[in-house]
Design a protein around this motif. Structure first.
Motif, PDB file in Angstrom:
ATOM      1  N   GLY A  76       0.780  -1.234   0.000  1.00 25.79           N
ATOM      2  CA  GLY A  76       0.000   0.000   0.000  1.00 25.79           C
ATOM      3  C   GLY A  76       0.805   1.274   0.000  1.00 25.79           C
ATOM      4  O   GLY A  76       0.248   2.361  -0.178  1.00 25.79           O
ATOM      5  N   SER A 112       0.309   3.356  -3.312  1.00 26.92           N
ATOM      6  CA  SER A 112      -1.001   4.010  -3.410  1.00 26.92           C
ATOM      7  C   SER A 112      -1.122   5.146  -2.407  1.00 26.92           C
ATOM      8  O   SER A 112      -1.648   6.220  -2.723  1.00 26.92           O
ATOM      9  CB  SER A 112      -2.123   2.984  -3.163  1.00 26.92           C
ATOM     10  OG  SER A 112      -2.123   1.982  -4.149  1.00 26.92           O
ATOM     11  N   THR A 127      -1.491   9.109  -3.449  1.00 27.54           N
ATOM     12  CA  THR A 127      -2.704   9.831  -3.056  1.00 27.54           C
ATOM     13  C   THR A 127      -2.378  11.022  -2.161  1.00 27.54           C
ATOM     14  O   THR A 127      -2.988  12.087  -2.287  1.00 27.54           O
ATOM     15  CB  THR A 127      -3.707   8.890  -2.371  1.00 27.54           C
ATOM     16  OG1 THR A 127      -3.928   7.739  -3.198  1.00 27.54           O
ATOM     17  CG2 THR A 127      -5.036   9.593  -2.144  1.00 27.54           C
ATOM     18  N   LEU A 161      -9.102   4.488  -7.211  1.00 25.15           N
ATOM     19  CA  LEU A 161      -8.306   3.284  -7.007  1.00 25.15           C
ATOM     20  C   LEU A 161      -9.208   2.204  -6.442  1.00 25.15           C
ATOM     21  O   LEU A 161      -9.706   2.323  -5.328  1.00 25.15           O
ATOM     22  CB  LEU A 161      -7.132   3.565  -6.075  1.00 25.15           C
ATOM     23  CG  LEU A 161      -6.144   4.640  -6.556  1.00 25.15           C
ATOM     24  CD1 LEU A 161      -4.968   4.741  -5.600  1.00 25.15           C
ATOM     25  CD2 LEU A 161      -5.680   4.361  -7.968  1.00 25.15           C
ATOM     26  N   TYR A 162      -9.407   1.156  -7.219  1.00 29.05           N
ATOM     27  CA  TYR A 162     -10.415   0.152  -6.911  1.00 29.05           C
ATOM     28  C   TYR A 162      -9.754  -1.075  -6.286  1.00 29.05           C
ATOM     29  O   TYR A 162      -8.607  -1.395  -6.559  1.00 29.05           O
ATOM     30  CB  TYR A 162     -11.152  -0.230  -8.190  1.00 29.05           C
ATOM     31  CG  TYR A 162     -12.473  -0.924  -7.982  1.00 29.05           C
ATOM     32  CD1 TYR A 162     -13.562  -0.227  -7.475  1.00 29.05           C
ATOM     33  CD2 TYR A 162     -12.631  -2.263  -8.299  1.00 29.05           C
ATOM     34  CE1 TYR A 162     -14.781  -0.852  -7.293  1.00 29.05           C
ATOM     35  CE2 TYR A 162     -13.851  -2.900  -8.121  1.00 29.05           C
ATOM     36  CZ  TYR A 162     -14.926  -2.188  -7.624  1.00 29.05           C
ATOM     37  OH  TYR A 162     -16.145  -2.811  -7.439  1.00 29.05           O
ATOM     38  N   TYR A 217      -8.432  -3.794  -0.899  1.00 22.19           N
ATOM     39  CA  TYR A 217      -7.291  -3.346  -0.118  1.00 22.19           C
ATOM     40  C   TYR A 217      -7.169  -1.828  -0.088  1.00 22.19           C
ATOM     41  O   TYR A 217      -6.536  -1.269   0.816  1.00 22.19           O
ATOM     42  CB  TYR A 217      -5.995  -3.959  -0.671  1.00 22.19           C
ATOM     43  CG  TYR A 217      -5.783  -3.738  -2.153  1.00 22.19           C
ATOM     44  CD1 TYR A 217      -5.070  -2.642  -2.617  1.00 22.19           C
ATOM     45  CD2 TYR A 217      -6.276  -4.650  -3.089  1.00 22.19           C
ATOM     46  CE1 TYR A 217      -4.876  -2.438  -3.964  1.00 22.19           C
ATOM     47  CE2 TYR A 217      -6.086  -4.455  -4.430  1.00 22.19           C
ATOM     48  CZ  TYR A 217      -5.378  -3.347  -4.872  1.00 22.19           C
ATOM     49  OH  TYR A 217      -5.196  -3.137  -6.221  1.00 22.19           O
ATOM     50  N   GLN A 218      -7.778  -1.126  -1.062  1.00 17.78           N
ATOM     51  CA  GLN A 218      -7.682   0.330  -1.073  1.00 17.78           C
ATOM     52  C   GLN A 218      -8.453   0.972   0.083  1.00 17.78           C
ATOM     53  O   GLN A 218      -8.175   2.110   0.468  1.00 17.78           O
ATOM     54  CB  GLN A 218      -8.174   0.888  -2.405  1.00 17.78           C
ATOM     55  CG  GLN A 218      -7.294   0.553  -3.600  1.00 17.78           C
ATOM     56  CD  GLN A 218      -5.900   1.161  -3.513  1.00 17.78           C
ATOM     57  OE1 GLN A 218      -5.633   2.007  -2.658  1.00 17.78           O
ATOM     58  NE2 GLN A 218      -5.008   0.718  -4.385  1.00 17.78           N
ATOM     59  N   ASN A 225      -5.967   1.424   2.722  1.00 17.08           N
ATOM     60  CA  ASN A 225      -5.077   2.520   2.337  1.00 17.08           C
ATOM     61  C   ASN A 225      -5.738   3.873   2.582  1.00 17.08           C
ATOM     62  O   ASN A 225      -5.101   4.813   3.071  1.00 17.08           O
ATOM     63  CB  ASN A 225      -4.694   2.396   0.861  1.00 17.08           C
ATOM     64  CG  ASN A 225      -3.782   1.217   0.584  1.00 17.08           C
ATOM     65  OD1 ASN A 225      -3.106   0.715   1.488  1.00 17.08           O
ATOM     66  ND2 ASN A 225      -3.751   0.769  -0.650  1.00 17.08           N
ATOM     67  N   THR A 226      -7.016   3.968   2.247  1.00 21.99           N
ATOM     68  CA  THR A 226      -7.725   5.239   2.404  1.00 21.99           C
ATOM     69  C   THR A 226      -7.841   5.621   3.875  1.00 21.99           C
ATOM     70  O   THR A 226      -7.712   6.799   4.242  1.00 21.99           O
ATOM     71  CB  THR A 226      -9.114   5.161   1.747  1.00 21.99           C
ATOM     72  OG1 THR A 226      -8.940   4.958   0.349  1.00 21.99           O
ATOM     73  CG2 THR A 226      -9.913   6.433   1.979  1.00 21.99           C
ATOM     74  N   ARG A 238      -2.652  -0.508 -10.277  1.00 26.49           N
ATOM     75  CA  ARG A 238      -3.339  -0.882  -9.042  1.00 26.49           C
ATOM     76  C   ARG A 238      -4.782  -1.205  -9.405  1.00 26.49           C
ATOM     77  O   ARG A 238      -5.602  -0.316  -9.563  1.00 26.49           O
ATOM     78  CB  ARG A 238      -3.290   0.247  -8.001  1.00 26.49           C
ATOM     79  CG  ARG A 238      -2.063   0.212  -7.102  1.00 26.49           C
ATOM     80  CD  ARG A 238      -0.808   0.547  -7.825  1.00 26.49           C
ATOM     81  NE  ARG A 238       0.329   0.742  -6.926  1.00 26.49           N
ATOM     82  CZ  ARG A 238       1.518   1.141  -7.345  1.00 26.49           C
ATOM     83  NH1 ARG A 238       1.737   1.379  -8.625  1.00 26.49           N
ATOM     84  NH2 ARG A 238       2.507   1.292  -6.479  1.00 26.49           N
ATOM     85  N   ASP A 286      -2.554  -5.839 -11.861  1.00 16.92           N
ATOM     86  CA  ASP A 286      -2.234  -5.349 -10.517  1.00 16.92           C
ATOM     87  C   ASP A 286      -0.866  -5.890 -10.127  1.00 16.92           C
ATOM     88  O   ASP A 286      -0.542  -7.047 -10.420  1.00 16.92           O
ATOM     89  CB  ASP A 286      -3.287  -5.805  -9.510  1.00 16.92           C
ATOM     90  CG  ASP A 286      -3.180  -5.066  -8.182  1.00 16.92           C
ATOM     91  OD1 ASP A 286      -4.032  -4.199  -7.929  1.00 16.92           O
ATOM     92  OD2 ASP A 286      -2.238  -5.352  -7.414  1.00 16.92           O
TER      93      ASP A 286
END
Length: 430
Positions: free
Chosen positions: A56, A59, A63, A254-255, A258-259, A262-263, A302, A315
């Motif tokens: 992660g 990403s 971001t 970002l789909y 696991y995102q 991350n978010t 990703r 990915d």
């Protein structure tokens, strides 16, 4: 030298972990400190955010850079590895480093690099810091290459440190246990500098708490906070709809399951940046960043949809922690049949990843064009022990061509298992 010749020298004439594995890694900051002194400590000319973690971190880094760009900053972004070209590693507001700068930097420094015995990553890191300084950026998001404590990037003193997560990886270098690896990644925690931890286990949490206490670093655990109220994967539009307590509702381009983790890490980090006076709590800034992170920063691979009819997704997830999510997401795809173009490098936990790969798929086993590639015959043999079946192909291009030929318009083709597999795939411009 031309740009191509310069890249070939960087990749082939220097010690390079990405191509050579453990023999290309140097567990010391000595060379980096000498380079930093030679160039006049360029990283001191701008603020930094330092990001590490098992999964992660790419990403999260992209971001955070997108949030800062949307907020009006001139933002440097240093990440690795690249997918298609070296210049992707060093960006300012999404634009890759100028190729002439790369050539000039290497030509002017080559004698010293060879005298010192610099690795590829040491040179690339020094180049990034010097470029950011020369271009007078406001702030840089710096992603760790490997580990943290002895990573070449760890000469910086950031305004914020971020550790996404920890699981077993690169055990021959970072340690055999979660605690040992957490200690290495926790090496980016600096005296008095706030740190955000994305997700933990009891073993890693104890290590991070201890390190933060020793260094008087304010620590926040994103998984403990109630900022994210909901996250919904919108299959019809391939976005994730987030509802948060203080940042409003926004869509993340970002789909992937696991995102969501991350978010949670990103919005916790953004909240710290608000407290530091670096980011304003503007919902429109976060909305813009999450919706357009790839366009703003150049992020790719990703859960990237490359084409439709059939749907082709790639990915770069390549370890157990990544495949705990990817395996479930692939198995849950609805509609047509699943075709997986799959290859790995030899220093990963191949059996562990294969055990998580979906069994309801046809596999096209292959090997990427790197010296670290796991030979395709060995991959097929290991896969059979996990109940996975498919034919062998010498190149990623051949494997994908076979999958394309077999797939119907309603089917799914997934390309992955290694960053290098995805790179070989995308280089063909499919």
């Amino acid at each position: 030298m031309t740009y191509q010749e310069t890249c070939e020298w960087l990749f082939c004439k220097t010690a390079n972990f990405e191509h050579q594995g453990q023999t290309g890694y140097k567990a010391s900051l000595d060379n980096m400190l000498r380079l930093d002194d030679h160039y006049g400590h360029p990283h001191r000319d701008f603020k930094c955010i330092h990001v590490t973690g098992t999964n992660g971190k790419g990403s999260v880094s992209h971001t955070l850079a997108a949030i800062l760009q949307s907020g009006g900053y001139k933002v440097g972004l240093y990440t690795s590895p690249h997918v298609l070209d070296f210049s992707e590693r060093i960006r300012i507001n999404g634009a890759p480093i100028n190729q002439d700068y790369v050539v000039r930097f290497v030509e002017e420094g080559r004698k010293q690099f060879e005298t010192i015995g610099c690795t590829f990553f040491e040179i690339a890191t020094a180049m990034a810091f010097k470029y950011f300084s020369d271009e007078q950026i406001d702030i840089a998001v710096v992603e760790v290459g490997l580990g943290g404590r002895l990573d070449s990037t760890n000469i910086i003193t950031p305004v914020l440190s971020v550790i996404t997560n920890v699981s077993l990886e690169h055990t021959q270098i970072l340690g055999k246990t979660v605690e040992q690896i957490a200690f290495e990644k926790g090496g980016i925690i600096k005296d008095g500098v706030p740190v955000v931890i994305g997700e933990t286990s009891p073993e890693s949490r104890h290590v991070f708490e201890s390190l933060a206490q020793q260094r008087h670093a304010p620590i926040r655990f994103a998984e403990d906070e109630q900022e994210m109220l909901s996250a919904t994967l919108m299959a019809d539009s391939s976005v994730i709809s987030y509802k948060t307590a203080h940042w409003g509702t926004f869509n993340g381009e970002l789909y992937g399951n696991y995102q969501i983790k991350n978010t949670r890490t990103i919005i916790c980090a953004a909240d710290v940046l608000v407290g530091l006076g670096i980011v304003k709590r503007q919902k429109k800034v976060v909305k813009e960043a999450f919706a357009h992170v790839s366009e703003l920063t150049g992020l790719m691979a990703r859960w990237q949809t490359v084409s439709t009819s059939p749907t082709v997704i790639c990915d770069i997830g390549h370890n157990i922690a990544a495949w705990e999510n990817l395996g479930k997401q692939l198995a849950a795809l609805k509609g047509g049949k699943l075709h997986i173009v799959f290859g790995m490098v030899s220093d990963k936990d191949v059996n562990g990843v294969l055990a998580l790969a979906p069994k309801n798929a046809t596999y096209y086993f292959t090997q990427p064009s790197t010296h670290r590639a796991l030979p395709v015959e060995r991959l097929q043999e290991a896969a059979s022990l996990s109940g996975l079946s498919g034919d062998c192909y010498e190149t990623v291009e051949e494997a994908f061509a076979a999958a394309q030929k077999a797939a119907r318009k309603s089917d799914f083709i997934f390309v992955g298992g290694s960053n290098y597999v995805v790179a070989d795939f995308l280089k063909k411009g499919v």
